[in-house]
Design a protein around this motif. Structure first.
Motif, PDB file in Angstrom:
ATOM      1  N   GLU A  53      -0.582   1.318  18.760  1.00  0.00           N
ATOM      2  CA  GLU A  53      -0.782   0.154  19.639  1.00  0.00           C
ATOM      3  C   GLU A  53      -1.108  -1.092  18.803  1.00  0.00           C
ATOM      4  OE1 GLU A  53      -2.316   3.151  20.157  1.00  0.00           O
ATOM      5  OE2 GLU A  53      -0.868   3.686  21.728  1.00  0.00           O
ATOM      6  N   GLU A  54      -1.995  -0.913  17.817  1.00  0.00           N
ATOM      7  CA  GLU A  54      -2.399  -2.044  16.973  1.00  0.00           C
ATOM      8  C   GLU A  54      -1.203  -2.542  16.152  1.00  0.00           C
ATOM      9  OE1 GLU A  54      -4.954  -3.883  16.903  1.00  0.00           O
ATOM     10  OE2 GLU A  54      -4.752  -4.929  14.991  1.00  0.00           O
ATOM     11  N   ILE A  55      -0.372  -1.604  15.677  1.00  0.00           N
ATOM     12  CA  ILE A  55       0.796  -1.988  14.873  1.00  0.00           C
ATOM     13  C   ILE A  55       1.776  -2.799  15.723  1.00  0.00           C
ATOM     14  CG2 ILE A  55       2.837  -1.072  13.671  1.00  0.00           C
ATOM     15  CD1 ILE A  55       0.994   1.229  12.696  1.00  0.00           C
ATOM     16  N   VAL A  56       2.039  -2.312  16.939  1.00  0.00           N
ATOM     17  CA  VAL A  56       2.964  -3.021  17.833  1.00  0.00           C
ATOM     18  C   VAL A  56       2.400  -4.410  18.151  1.00  0.00           C
ATOM     19  CG1 VAL A  56       4.004  -2.997  20.136  1.00  0.00           C
ATOM     20  CG2 VAL A  56       3.921  -0.890  18.796  1.00  0.00           C
ATOM     21  N   HIS A  57       1.081  -4.468  18.401  1.00  0.00           N
ATOM     22  CA  HIS A  57       0.434  -5.748  18.727  1.00  0.00           C
ATOM     23  C   HIS A  57       0.561  -6.731  17.561  1.00  0.00           C
ATOM     24  CE1 HIS A  57      -2.550  -8.680  19.884  1.00  0.00           C
ATOM     25  NE2 HIS A  57      -3.201  -8.444  18.766  1.00  0.00           N
ATOM     26  N   ARG A  58       0.257  -6.241  16.338  1.00  0.00           N
ATOM     27  CA  ARG A  58       0.314  -7.142  15.180  1.00  0.00           C
ATOM     28  C   ARG A  58       1.749  -7.584  14.890  1.00  0.00           C
ATOM     29  NH1 ARG A  58      -3.673  -5.814  10.163  1.00  0.00           N
ATOM     30  NH2 ARG A  58      -5.540  -5.282  11.329  1.00  0.00           N
ATOM     31  N   ALA A  59       2.696  -6.674  15.059  1.00  0.00           N
ATOM     32  CA  ALA A  59       4.110  -7.033  14.799  1.00  0.00           C
ATOM     33  C   ALA A  59       4.518  -8.171  15.735  1.00  0.00           C
ATOM     34  CB  ALA A  59       5.006  -5.816  14.993  1.00  0.00           C
ATOM     35  N   GLU A  60       4.170  -8.037  17.017  1.00  0.00           N
ATOM     36  CA  GLU A  60       4.526  -9.088  17.983  1.00  0.00           C
ATOM     37  C   GLU A  60       3.805 -10.397  17.645  1.00  0.00           C
ATOM     38  OE1 GLU A  60       3.588  -7.300  21.716  1.00  0.00           O
ATOM     39  OE2 GLU A  60       5.401  -6.076  21.718  1.00  0.00           O
ATOM     40  N   LEU A  62       0.788  -1.238   0.000  1.00  0.00           N
ATOM     41  CA  LEU A  62       0.000   0.000   0.000  1.00  0.00           C
ATOM     42  C   LEU A  62       0.818   1.286   0.000  1.00  0.00           C
ATOM     43  CD1 LEU A  62      -2.670  -1.189   2.581  1.00  0.00           C
ATOM     44  CD2 LEU A  62      -2.851  -1.279   0.112  1.00  0.00           C
ATOM     45  N   PHE A  63       2.028   1.249  -0.534  1.00  0.00           N
ATOM     46  CA  PHE A  63       2.844   2.462  -0.630  1.00  0.00           C
ATOM     47  C   PHE A  63       2.165   3.442  -1.579  1.00  0.00           C
ATOM     48  CE2 PHE A  63       6.370   4.638  -2.968  1.00  0.00           C
ATOM     49  CZ  PHE A  63       6.806   5.424  -1.919  1.00  0.00           C
ATOM     50  N   ALA A  78       9.734 -11.789   6.091  1.00  0.00           N
ATOM     51  CA  ALA A  78       8.980 -11.299   4.929  1.00  0.00           C
ATOM     52  C   ALA A  78       7.537 -11.825   5.011  1.00  0.00           C
ATOM     53  CB  ALA A  78       9.657 -11.737   3.642  1.00  0.00           C
ATOM     54  N   LEU A  79       7.395 -13.101   5.394  1.00  0.00           N
ATOM     55  CA  LEU A  79       6.055 -13.678   5.526  1.00  0.00           C
ATOM     56  C   LEU A  79       5.279 -12.967   6.641  1.00  0.00           C
ATOM     57  CD1 LEU A  79       4.044 -15.879   4.644  1.00  0.00           C
ATOM     58  CD2 LEU A  79       5.067 -17.399   6.322  1.00  0.00           C
ATOM     59  N   ALA A  80       5.969 -12.680   7.759  1.00  0.00           N
ATOM     60  CA  ALA A  80       5.300 -11.976   8.868  1.00  0.00           C
ATOM     61  C   ALA A  80       4.824 -10.598   8.408  1.00  0.00           C
ATOM     62  CB  ALA A  80       6.254 -11.844  10.052  1.00  0.00           C
ATOM     63  N   SER A  81       5.654  -9.925   7.595  1.00  0.00           N
ATOM     64  CA  SER A  81       5.277  -8.573   7.140  1.00  0.00           C
ATOM     65  C   SER A  81       4.038  -8.628   6.249  1.00  0.00           C
ATOM     66  CB  SER A  81       6.447  -7.896   6.420  1.00  0.00           C
ATOM     67  OG  SER A  81       6.665  -8.500   5.176  1.00  0.00           O
ATOM     68  N   VAL A  82       3.888  -9.748   5.531  1.00  0.00           N
ATOM     69  CA  VAL A  82       2.706  -9.912   4.665  1.00  0.00           C
ATOM     70  C   VAL A  82       1.491 -10.308   5.519  1.00  0.00           C
ATOM     71  CG1 VAL A  82       1.725 -11.360   2.847  1.00  0.00           C
ATOM     72  CG2 VAL A  82       4.045 -10.493   2.617  1.00  0.00           C
ATOM     73  N   LEU A  83       1.707 -11.271   6.428  1.00  0.00           N
ATOM     74  CA  LEU A  83       0.596 -11.757   7.265  1.00  0.00           C
ATOM     75  C   LEU A  83       0.031 -10.656   8.151  1.00  0.00           C
ATOM     76  CD1 LEU A  83       2.039 -15.197   8.411  1.00  0.00           C
ATOM     77  CD2 LEU A  83       0.103 -14.855   6.879  1.00  0.00           C
ATOM     78  N   ALA A  84       0.918  -9.764   8.618  1.00  0.00           N
ATOM     79  CA  ALA A  84       0.493  -8.697   9.530  1.00  0.00           C
ATOM     80  C   ALA A  84      -0.565  -7.793   8.891  1.00  0.00           C
ATOM     81  CB  ALA A  84       1.703  -7.879   9.970  1.00  0.00           C
ATOM     82  N   MET A  85      -0.574  -7.751   7.559  1.00  0.00           N
ATOM     83  CA  MET A  85      -1.581  -6.941   6.863  1.00  0.00           C
ATOM     84  C   MET A  85      -2.956  -7.634   6.895  1.00  0.00           C
ATOM     85  SD  MET A  85       0.239  -4.407   5.258  1.00  0.00           S
ATOM     86  CE  MET A  85      -0.650  -3.934   3.806  1.00  0.00           C
ATOM     87  N   GLU A  86      -2.960  -8.890   7.381  1.00  0.00           N
ATOM     88  CA  GLU A  86      -4.155  -9.728   7.455  1.00  0.00           C
ATOM     89  C   GLU A  86      -4.904  -9.766   6.121  1.00  0.00           C
ATOM     90  OE1 GLU A  86      -6.187  -8.712  11.128  1.00  0.00           O
ATOM     91  OE2 GLU A  86      -4.590  -9.713  12.249  1.00  0.00           O
ATOM     92  N   PRO A  87      -4.196 -10.213   5.075  1.00  0.00           N
ATOM     93  CA  PRO A  87      -4.852 -10.296   3.755  1.00  0.00           C
ATOM     94  C   PRO A  87      -5.747 -11.527   3.692  1.00  0.00           C
ATOM     95  CG  PRO A  87      -2.618 -11.147   3.614  1.00  0.00           C
ATOM     96  CD  PRO A  87      -2.816 -10.718   5.048  1.00  0.00           C
ATOM     97  N   GLY A 113       3.625  -1.538   6.044  1.00  0.00           N
ATOM     98  CA  GLY A 113       2.300  -1.724   5.439  1.00  0.00           C
ATOM     99  C   GLY A 113       1.187  -1.337   6.395  1.00  0.00           C
ATOM    100  N   LEU A 114       1.414  -1.596   7.687  1.00  0.00           N
ATOM    101  CA  LEU A 114       0.372  -1.318   8.689  1.00  0.00           C
ATOM    102  C   LEU A 114       0.146   0.188   8.840  1.00  0.00           C
ATOM    103  CD1 LEU A 114       1.391  -3.985  11.349  1.00  0.00           C
ATOM    104  CD2 LEU A 114      -0.215  -4.194   9.462  1.00  0.00           C
ATOM    105  N   LEU A 115       1.234   0.956   8.743  1.00  0.00           N
ATOM    106  CA  LEU A 115       1.099   2.423   8.789  1.00  0.00           C
ATOM    107  C   LEU A 115       0.313   2.906   7.574  1.00  0.00           C
ATOM    108  CD1 LEU A 115       4.659   3.352  10.020  1.00  0.00           C
ATOM    109  CD2 LEU A 115       2.578   4.194  11.064  1.00  0.00           C
ATOM    110  N   ASN A 116       0.587   2.260   6.414  1.00  0.00           N
ATOM    111  CA  ASN A 116      -0.147   2.642   5.201  1.00  0.00           C
ATOM    112  C   ASN A 116      -1.625   2.266   5.300  1.00  0.00           C
ATOM    113  OD1 ASN A 116       2.161   3.666   4.060  1.00  0.00           O
ATOM    114  ND2 ASN A 116       2.689   1.750   3.043  1.00  0.00           N
ATOM    115  N   LEU A 117      -1.913   1.267   6.152  1.00  0.00           N
ATOM    116  CA  LEU A 117      -3.323   0.887   6.379  1.00  0.00           C
ATOM    117  C   LEU A 117      -4.019   1.884   7.302  1.00  0.00           C
ATOM    118  CD1 LEU A 117      -3.434  -2.984   6.987  1.00  0.00           C
ATOM    119  CD2 LEU A 117      -4.687  -1.717   5.266  1.00  0.00           C
TER     120      LEU A 117
END
Lengths: 234, 234
Positions: free
Chosen positions: B112-119, A199-200, B147-156, B103-107
């Motif tokens: 708090e939600e970003i930190v939670h999802r990253a963890e 989403l950049f 890389a997979l975590a960064s994709v999954l964190a977007m909850e696609p 990606g989460l910031l772009n969402l």
């Protein structure tokens, strides 16, 4: 592969390491400006500045050899500046040399005690132009990928080079540099695709992770007070 | 079951005129795991990039009934999580946390939600506490997981994986496959690792020279030795 990281010792634990990057930034840049504004003839002040730098280095627990190594890497640049000012007289030369050396030591201390991404976050906090901080992020992230690629290419040349027709090597070197440029361009396309898929939309944002503590404020006030006392009263 | 992906007569050529996809059609239903196999240069990566709208407007493709158009790209990229073959192309920020947060910031999520999802997602890929690590310092297998975590964190809703197990050692490959089995997303996996495709996928498509050769169950495809030989897959 082993690389020379500028924040190689940033994982150590010391009072200097624990300081907020913004506080370190203000304090150390303030220190550099104080040094730069001191007249070359004020030897006592330079001795005090040097003592402060030595104390900070000791507190930081960073090996002295790291500073010496950094100093020698940057020495040619200092000499170039010194040589360009030879006609101003020995006093000015001495001043430029000492000020340059002290500034390098302070900047090495700043970069070695702060993780690079925190340094970038501090710059962002100071409203440093976003385009520059983003470039620094990408440079730090990809310079080692690029160096690894260069090493692999060098290895490939060594395997095929049998020590003759030296002149031809320049042509080969040119081809390699060209192929690395094309490789870097193609990689940038893939990175851009990866950014777009997350989403950049033209703006890179990062999360604020810095927090100023009481100890940071006490350090900053005391440090600036010491600099002012040395600069004005000694 | 509703259609997650609908591709109708997709053809695509790069600017040099080389045709990469030729009249390709495929329907993928929600919850399905589809493997796309084919020799090198078959068009697999190009096909996956199309799904994320990397090439812009593409009316031949619909993601959950939404056609790929400029005005729909944000919505489509929220639904599609694209994992690139080379994790160095995907992890472009300095630290693991910043990469996941990108990606989460772009969402537009809260800190708090970003930190939670990253963890949460670092834990999901068995790398808890890796947030502050520098991406370049990770092993290849760790980079793949991040890389997979960064994709999954977007909850696609759909995971698109380009050669997810390429360059992984057998144990890491096994672990990665087990990890993928845990996710209930609709999955589209392109690759050469027949063991992985056979193990994970409900449906397999053979792609060769941009054309769909056949679509069937893993058993139908992998038991047909002449077909695999003909398409340079064994």
């Amino acid at each position: 592969m082993e690389h020379l990281y500028i924040d190689k010792y940033s994982h150590l634990h010391s009072f200097i390491h624990r300081l907020d990057p913004r506080v370190k930034f203000i304090a150390f840049l303030g220190f550099i400006f104080t040094i730069l504004s001191t007249l070359p003839a004020e030897n006592t002040k330079f001795i005090i500045y040097f003592s402060i730098i030595v104390i900070l280095i000791i507190i930081s627990r960073i090996p002295v050899k790291h500073f010496i190594k950094n100093f020698f890497i940057l020495l040619p640049f200092i000499l170039l500046i010194v040589l360009s000012a030879t006609f101003y007289g020995s006093n000015v030369l001495k001043g430029i040399f000492i000020k340059s050396v002290f500034s390098i030591l302070i900047l090495t201390l700043l970069s070695s005690t702060t993780k690079f991404h925190y340094l970038i976050k501090a710059l962002e906090k100071f409203k440093f132009p976003k385009i520059l901080t983003i470039n620094m992020i990408f440079m730090y992230r990809y310079i080692f990928v690029f160096i690894d690629e260069k090493m692999r290419k060098e290895r490939a040349i060594k395997l095929k080079y049998f020590g003759k027709r030296n002149f031809l090597q320049f042509k080969i070197l040119g081809n390699i540099i060209g192929s690395m440029f094309i490789g870097a361009y193609e990689r940038s396309e893939r990175i851009y695709s990866a950014m777009c898929s997350r989403l950049f939309s033209g703006q890179i944002n990062t999360i604020e992770q810095l927090k100023i503590k009481n100890s940071d404020i006490i350090f900053l006030i005391s440090f600036i007070a010491i600099l002012l006392v040395v600069r004005i009263f000694i | 079951m509703r259609k997650a992906v609908e591709i109708k007569n997709l053809s695509f050529s790069y600017s040099d005129g080389k045709k990469v996809l030729d009249d390709f059609s495929l329907d993928i239903h929600e919850g399905e795991t589809v493997g796309i196999i084919g020799p090198n240069g078959a068009g697999k990566t190009t096909l996956l990039l199309h799904l994320s709208g990397v090439f812009g407007k593409d009316l031949a493709i619909k993601i959950f009934d939404i056609p790929i158009k400029k005005e729909n790209l944000f919505e489509i990229r929220k639904k599609i999580g694209l994992l690139f073959q080379n994790p160095d192309d995907q992890l472009f920020m300095i630290t693991v946390f910043d990469d996941i947060a990108f990606g989460l910031l772009n969402l537009g999520l809260s800190k708090e939600e970003i930190v939670h999802r990253a963890e949460k997602y670092l834990e999901a890929v068995s790398l808890p506490g890796y947030g502050d690590r520098i991406s370049h310092h990770l092993s290849y297998g760790e980079k793949k997981r991040v890389a997979l975590a960064s994709v999954l964190a977007m909850e696609p809703e759909i995971l698109v994986l380009d050669e997810p197990t390429a360059n992984l050692d057998p144990t890491t490959c096994r672990e990665f496959v087990d990890l993928l089995k845990n996710f209930n997303h609709t999955k589209i996996i392109a690759g050469h690792n027949m063991y992985v495709i056979r193990e994970i996928c409900d449906k397999v498509v053979i792609l060769n020279k941009g054309k769909k050769i056949i679509e069937g169950t893993p058993k139908e495809i992998f038991d047909n030795e002449p077909l695999l030989l003909q398409n340079r897959l064994i």
